[in-house]
Structures are given as structure tokens and as C-alpha cells.
Design an enzyme around this catalytic site. Structure first.
Site, PDB file in Angstrom:
ATOM      1  N   ASP A   1       0.598 -12.497   1.042  1.00 38.76           N
ATOM      2  CA  ASP A   1       0.121 -10.716   1.958  1.00 38.76           C
ATOM      3  C   ASP A   1      -1.065 -11.146   2.446  1.00 38.76           C
ATOM      4  O   ASP A   1      -1.711 -12.768   2.663  1.00 38.76           O
ATOM      5  CB  ASP A   1      -0.738 -10.665   0.684  1.00 38.76           C
ATOM      6  CG  ASP A   1      -1.919  -9.944   0.217  1.00 38.76           C
ATOM      7  OD1 ASP A   1      -1.590  -8.224   1.029  1.00 38.76           O
ATOM      8  OD2 ASP A   1      -3.033  -9.651  -0.290  1.00 38.76           O
TER       9      ASP A   1
ATOM     10  N   ASP B   1      -2.832 -11.884  -3.964  1.00 40.86           N
ATOM     11  CA  ASP B   1      -3.915 -11.552  -4.455  1.00 40.86           C
ATOM     12  C   ASP B   1      -3.774 -11.456  -6.610  1.00 40.86           C
ATOM     13  O   ASP B   1      -4.437 -10.971  -7.395  1.00 40.86           O
ATOM     14  CB  ASP B   1      -4.889 -10.991  -3.842  1.00 40.86           C
ATOM     15  CG  ASP B   1      -4.983  -9.611  -4.182  1.00 40.86           C
ATOM     16  OD1 ASP B   1      -4.099  -9.097  -4.305  1.00 40.86           O
ATOM     17  OD2 ASP B   1      -5.243  -8.313  -3.140  1.00 40.86           O
TER      18      ASP B   1
ATOM     19  N   ASP C   1      -0.381  -6.520  -5.754  1.00 43.58           N
ATOM     20  CA  ASP C   1       1.135  -6.891  -5.040  1.00 43.58           C
ATOM     21  C   ASP C   1       1.248  -7.454  -6.474  1.00 43.58           C
ATOM     22  O   ASP C   1       2.701  -7.808  -6.007  1.00 43.58           O
ATOM     23  CB  ASP C   1       0.358  -8.245  -3.766  1.00 43.58           C
ATOM     24  CG  ASP C   1      -0.311  -8.462  -2.743  1.00 43.58           C
ATOM     25  OD1 ASP C   1      -0.468  -7.234  -2.164  1.00 43.58           O
ATOM     26  OD2 ASP C   1      -1.498  -8.926  -2.692  1.00 43.58           O
TER      27      ASP C   1
END
Length: 711
Positions: A393, A602, A606
Site C-alpha cells: 500500500d 497499514d 487494507d
């Protein structure tokens, strides 16, 4: 279990019918392992108290056979019977009970092999007319003592993780000083409530998680992050319970208590990890389940062969160019057959195979914790070292996750006055960009100028009139986006080149104009983490393909991807779509079949993608770690531990493979020797214990091993 299908009582009944027991975990469940450890220690000591005299007399009989009188040997025979009986009835009783339970339920365990060997040895003493002078009563006692020693070593090894849990528990502060009605009172940590204000003096532990409301200090967070250098904390910063305050007095507002604190979450992770199995361990369990019945079959075959062909042992021993001093020659066929069968059963105990994986996993969990790597799922250890693609991410993972001022260009000579004016206006706004600007300018200690006619135009900017301290001078300011400047007819053309350069770097721009003339341009961006570039380089050296998924626009995503050298960038991918993207990466039409995917995020937005990935790594910050979504949680808000996690996985799995080799090596070499009658039962017992010790010692090397990163 599915509570709609079976009650807890029925479940316990089913478990007990398999021969296993049920223990109800309580708040002090780490003490359970300590009690097991003490009980096994008592059994081992008790066993050797009675086995040692038998061992001494047996060795004397073997070495000084011509000197020892027959009357003494007859007396010794009864001593051996009595001592062995005491050993079996007390310290060895549980072994026989476990053997009986497992045999009744048609799943004979290692205890069954030991019990059969001991019973066989004891029978030779109880039937002297059948076996004559060839009785192995003392051999059975030795085998039981060695077995209980191995059991003690196993319990001690498995207790290492509970020891780690206990040490984590001991880290917690026992009391806290809180402010109540202008008084400081001391209370137990368990009585703290959210919202309480704690007074933390220099050198003291911070009782629980909270936010600093007054003061600043350097905090030693090594117990959580593994970093030895203290971290500066000030008003508004989050602090972790059980970390140590440095040189400043702090007032901290309690935000987490009890099971919600970071320390409790760490304990939860360690407890969870110790109960998960890696696939290779499942393989070892399956082998063990097959191995024991096969060992009994081999022992039975050896018994028949040596009874029917008593010359078999002598034929094999004559083929060896040197003599084996422990061989007993001239035994009757049935005595020789039983002697051989006992050796096979003892050496075939797969205790080392059962210890090979869990000891390495437990040691690896401890090593990871030292480096701020919390392994939530043991299965991830095996999968991680096989993965070929790693997906990141962007926001909060590769970048800091918050806007930061990167450039500040002032076009007028009096720079201080311009920046003070911008600071005075932005201090009145709660926009993230305003907070980034005031944070950047705060070290200048600007005073806030008097303001009138202040207005915020949503999504565009703000306007206001600033007055000098003596009210003799006033200035009309406009601060905001490029489109806001154009709407107010503020000329940007002279600075177009600078603007385009900053935009190419995917930075957001804030313009400041005074009396309709541009005074400054401030560039804001979500900055890349300091260790991101080196992390990506290391992953490429480890032959991993790197990908990035982000909801940001293509321009910003490509700039970040280009700076870091990420091989594949997917932009404008929203959280719900990330799950689909991970599935695409896993599908065989994009990658080779069975290719495994690592997802790093994180752990909050996600979470679906992290769950879908073969291995998920959540980068945490304090209690924001995504415990429920990730297989591995990194305590530090950094990226290098991602590489360390992969190195740790490879290191653990290397040790597991080494342990497996030694576990099989002992059996592969020793079982044929025992089958041929060339292995004394006591030597077989010692070899069995040594195999377990070898595996445990090899695994414990992990505890102090360094995680070397690729250069």
C-alpha cells in the site's frame, strides 16, 4: 468449534475420548506451563534416585562379572524388581496411563512405545524360569528414567514461549500516580480508567497507553520497538504503557486500559503464535502418526526373526570388523528376541521429530519480538520465505501518511513578516494542509497577529485582514489553491516555471497573496519514508518483484513508484478493489501457478487485501497495529523490518529443515542397528534423548542470532 453444532461439554467429552485431556485457560495460564515444568522436574529427579543405583550395580555386573558373587546378584535381582516397581508406579505412572489411553483409542503414542519396552523388560525379571540369568529389569528402569528426562527437556523447551509471556507481563507497571482534585494519589494500574491524568516522573515506567497533555521527555521504547535510542515525545504524542520515561516529568491522559493496551496485545500475539502450526509441522505430525504403528510392526518383526533365527545377530555382528562390547552373547532365543524388540521400540520414539518444528518456531518468535516483529500466525513463517511478489500500500506504508511541507518559496525580501502572516491565518484553520504549514512554521515562535474579516472558503482556501500590533497597518491576505488565486485575479505567470516543476513532483501547492500580489508558494506532499528506498532495493536483491497499490491519482503514484524503483504501480485503486487486485496477482494467468503473494499495509483500510494475501504484514504505530488482519505485525512505523521478517522466516525454516534432518538421521541410522540386535536398549534410550537434545540445542541458536540484511 461451531457452538450451533456441539456444546462445550460435548466437545470436551469428544476430546477426552481421544485420550487427550482438557485444561481451562485462566488469567494465569502461563503458570500452567511452569507447573508442568516443575512436575516433570520432580518426576525426572525421583526416577533417577531409583534408577542410578541400578545403573551402578548393572555396570558393575557387566564389568566385574567374575568378581561379583551369585548371592549378591540374587539379592540385587530383588532390589531391581522393587526399585523398578516404585519407579513405574510413581514418576512413570503417567506414561503408562497415556500409553493405555492412546492404545485404547487406536492411536498409539510415543508413550506406548516406552511403556511396551519397560513392560517387556520387567517381564524378564518376573519370569526367571523362562529367561534364566538374562533379565532386563534394570534396563526398563533406565529407559523410563531417560524418557522422563527427555520429557522434562521437552516441557522446558516448550515453556520458553510462556516464559516470554511471563516476562512481558512482568514489564508492566504495578501502580500509577494520578491527579485527582489537585492531589496526586497512587492507585493500582488495574484501577486506571480512560480519561485519568497520570503523573509520570523521570525514570519511571509509564503505567498504561496514553497521550501526553503536558511536558516533554525522551522515552525508552526498546521493549516494544527493539530500538535502543530513546524517542523524543511532547504534547499530543502517543506513549506506550511499560515504556520508560527519561528526564522530564509528564502528564499523560489514559487512552487504553487492560486488554486493549499495547503490552496486552503483544502478549496476545505471542500466545496465539505459539498455538499455530506451520505446514511442515503438520507433515511431521502425520509422519509421527504413521511412524509409531510402523515402529511396533518393525519391533514385532525383529522379535519373530531373532526367536526363529537366533544366529541372525551373530551373523551380522561377525560382518563388522570390530567388536561391540555391549552385546550380550549366549542368550536364549526368546530373551534375544525380546532384547532386540525393546531396542527397536525405544530408538523408534519420534520425540525429536515432534520437537523439530515447535522449538524452532518458538525460538524464532522470541527473536522476532526482539526486533519488533510480532508473528501472529506460525504458518506465515513457512509461506513468507517462498513468496516471489510483494505488494505495498502507499499511504502510511511507503509514505508517512500525513501531509508535510517540502518546499517554502517566499518572493519578498521581508521573509519573516510573510511567514508570520501565513502562520497567523493557517493557525485558525483545521484543514490538514493548514496543520502541516503551522507545524512546519512552529519552530520560528511566531506570535499570532490580530485578524479581522476571517473567512474559510471550503475546498479552496481562506481570506483575512491582518493588523500590526499597533493597529496602524492592515493587510488583506488570500491563501489557498491555484484555482482560488485565479478566481481572485492574482497573477501567477512570473512563477509558472517553479509551479510546473513542483507539480511534476506530484506536490500539492498552497499560494499566499497580500493585497492581490503573490508573496509565497508552499509545496505539501505525503513524504516517502526514509528507509523506503533501501528497503525496496534489498527486496530486489532478494529476487522479489515489488508492486504498489494506491487510491491516489496516477501522477502522484507514478512519482512515488519512480523514486523508489517499484516495478509495478497500480493507481486509483480503492480499498474495496485492492482485494480483487490481490486475487489477480495470485491467479495463474498473471503469475506462475502456486506463486505466493506478500501484502504490506497499514492494516486498517487494507484489511480485506491483507486477509486475501498469502502472507500479510501490517506496519503498526503503537496500538494502531492491525492485529486481526495481519499474519505479521511490525511494531515500528518503518519498512526495514519487512526485509527482516523475510530474513527471519528463511532463518527459522533453515533451522526447521536442519532439525528434521537430525530427527530422521538418528532413526534411519539406529533402527536398522537395533533390528539386527546390535544396539543395547540403554544405548537406544540415550540416543533417543540425544536426538531431542540436538534438536533443542540447534533451535535455541536462533534466540541470539543476528538478522543480516542483504547489502
Amino acid at each position: 468449534y461451531d457452538c450451533s453444532m456441539v456444546t462445550l461439554i460435548e466437545l470436551e467429552d469428544k476430546i477426552c475420548k481421544t485420550g487427550l485431556g482438557v485444561h481451562h485457560l485462566g488469567e494465569n495460564d502461563p503458570l500452567m506451563n511452569e507447573n508442568l515444568f516443575r512436575n516433570d522436574l520432580k518426576r525426572m529427579v525421583f526416577a533417577w534416585i531409583f534408577a542410578t543405583p541400578l545403573l551402578v550395580i548393572m555396570l558393575g555386573d557387566m564389568l566385574l562379572k567374575d568378581i561379583v558373587s551369585e548371592s549378591f546378584l540374587h539379592f540385587y535381582f530383588w532390589i531391581a524388581i522393587v526399585f523398578s516397581s516404585i519407579l513405574y508406579l510413581f514418576p512413570g505412572r503417567q506414561t503408562f496411563i497415556n500409553a493405555l489411553k492412546s492404545s485404547i483409542h487406536k492411536s498409539p503414542s510415543m508413550d506406548a512405545l516406552i511403556a511396551m519396552g519397560c513392560i517387556g523388560s520387567f517381564i524378564t525379571g518376573c519370569l526367571p524360569k523362562l529367561f534364566g540369568s538374562h533379565n532386563f529389569v534394570e534396563i526398563g528402569a533406565m529407559i523410563m528414567a531417560i524418557h522422563l528426562t527427555g520429557r522434562y527437556i521437552e516441557t522446558k523447551t516448550k515453556g520458553k514461549t510462556s516464559e516470554a509471556i511471563r516476562k512481558l507481563m512482568e514489564m508492566g507497571a504495578k501502580s500509577a500516580s494520578i491527579l485527582q482534585e489537585n492531589e496526586v494519589i497512587d492507585i493500582p494500574v488495574s484501577d486506571l480508567k480512560i480519561g485519568d491524568i497520570m503523573l509520570v516522573k523521570p525514570g519511571c515506567k509509564i503505567p498504561t497507553d496514553g497521550i501526553i497533555t503536558e511536558g516533554e521527555s525522551y522515552i525508552d521504547e526498546s521493549m516494544a520497538t527493539g530500538e535502543s535510542m530513546p524517542v523524543k515525545k511532547y504534547i499530543g504524542k502517543f506513549v506506550l504503557g511499560s515504556t520508560i520515561n527519561g528526564n522530564g516529568t509528564l502528564k499523560v491522559e489514559v487512552t487504553k486500559v487492560g486488554r486493549d493496551t499495547f503490552l496486552s496485545q503483544m502478549i496476545k500475539l505471542v500466545e496465539y503464535a505459539q498455538n499455530t502450526k506451520v505446514p511442515v509441522q503438520a507433515f511431521a505430525d502425520k509422519v509421527t502418526g504413521i511412524f509409531i504403528p510402523v515402529a511396533l510392526l518393525v519391533a514385532g518383526s525383529a522379535f519373530i526373526i531373532h526367536w526363529v533365527s537366533p544366529e541372525f545377530q551373530e551373523t551380522i555382528s561377525n560382518m563388522i570388523p570390530f567388536s561391540l562390547p555391549w552385546l550380550i552373547k549366549g542368550m536364549q532365543p526368546h530373551a534375544q528376541a525380546l532384547f532386540t524388540a525393546i531396542s527397536v521400540m525405544i530408538i523408534a520414539c519420534p520425540s525429536a521429530l515432534c520437537l523439530a518444528t515447535p522449538t524452532a518456531i518458538m525460538a524464532g518468535i522470541g527473536l522476532g519480538t526482539k526486533h519488533g516483529i510480532l508473528i501472529r500466525n506460525g504458518q506465515a513463517v513457512q509461506v513468507l520465505q517462498k513468496a516471489k511478489t510483494i505488494v505495498f500500500d502507499k499511504t502510511g506504508t511507503l509514505t508517512e501518511g500525513k501531509p508535510v511541507v517540502t518546499d517554502c518559496e517566499v518572493f519578498k525580501a521581508n521573509q519573516k513578516e510573510t511567514l508570520q502572516a501565513i502562520y497567523s491565518l493557517e493557525a485558525m484553520s483545521d484543514h490538514p494542509f493548514a496543520q502541516a504549514i503551522t507545524t512546519h512554521l512552529a519552530p520560528n515562535d511566531f506570535g499570532i497577529l490580530p485578524t479581522k474579516d476571517f473567512h474559510i472558503i471550503s475546498g479552496k482556501g481562506l481570506t483575512g485582514t491582518l493588523y500590526a500590533d499597533d493597529d496602524s497597518k492592515k493587510e488583506a491576505w488570500t491563501v489557498g489553491s491555484m484555482s482560488f488565486m485565479e478566481e481572485n485575479f492574482i497573477e501567477l505567470e512570473p512563477h509558472l516555471s517553479l509551479i510546473q516543476n513542483l507539480q511534476r513532483e506530484a506536490k500539492s501547492l498552497v499560494f499566499a497573496a497580500r493585497d492581490m500580489k503573490l508573496q509565497a508558494i508552499i509545496a505539501i506532499a505525503d513524504t516517502i519514508k526514509p528507509d523506503a528506498h533501501s528497503t525496496i532495493n534489498m527486496l530486489h536483491k532478494m529476487k522479489l518483484k515489488t508492486c504498489m497499490l494506491t487510491g491516489d491519482n496516477a501522477g502522484t503514484a507514478n512519482v512515488v513508484g519512480s523514486k523508489l524503483g517499484i516495478q509495478e504501480v497500480k493507481s486509483e485503486v480503492f480499498p474495496a478493489q485492492k482485494l480483487y487486485m490481490i486475487k489477480q496477482y495470485q491467479s495463474s494467468d498473471i503469475h506462475l501457478e502456486n506463486e505466493l503473494i506478500i501484502m504490506v499495509g497499514d492494516g486498517i483500510n487494507d484489511a480485506p487485501a491483507l486477509k486475501q494475501a498469502d502472507v500479510s504484514i501490517a506496519i503498526g504505530g503503537g496500538t494502531d497495529i492491525a492485529i486481526e488482519s495481519a499474519d505479521i505485525v511490525l511494531v515500528r512505523h518503518e519498512l526495514l523490518p519487512v526485509v527482516q521478517s523475510i530474513v527471519l522466516s528463511k532463518t527459522i525454516f533453515t533451522v526447521i529443515k536442519q532439525n528434521m534432518f537430525w530427527a530422521f538421521f538418528y532413526n534411519i541410522v539406529a533402527i536398522p542397528l537395533a533390528f539386527c540386535g546390535l544396539l543395547h536398549p540403554i544405548i537406544a534410550g540415550v540416543a533417543m534423548a540425544l536426538s531431542s537434545i540436538t534438536v533443542v540445542t540447534n533451535a535455541n541458536r536462533l534466540r541470539n542470532k543476528e538478522l543480516k540484511l542483504p547489502c
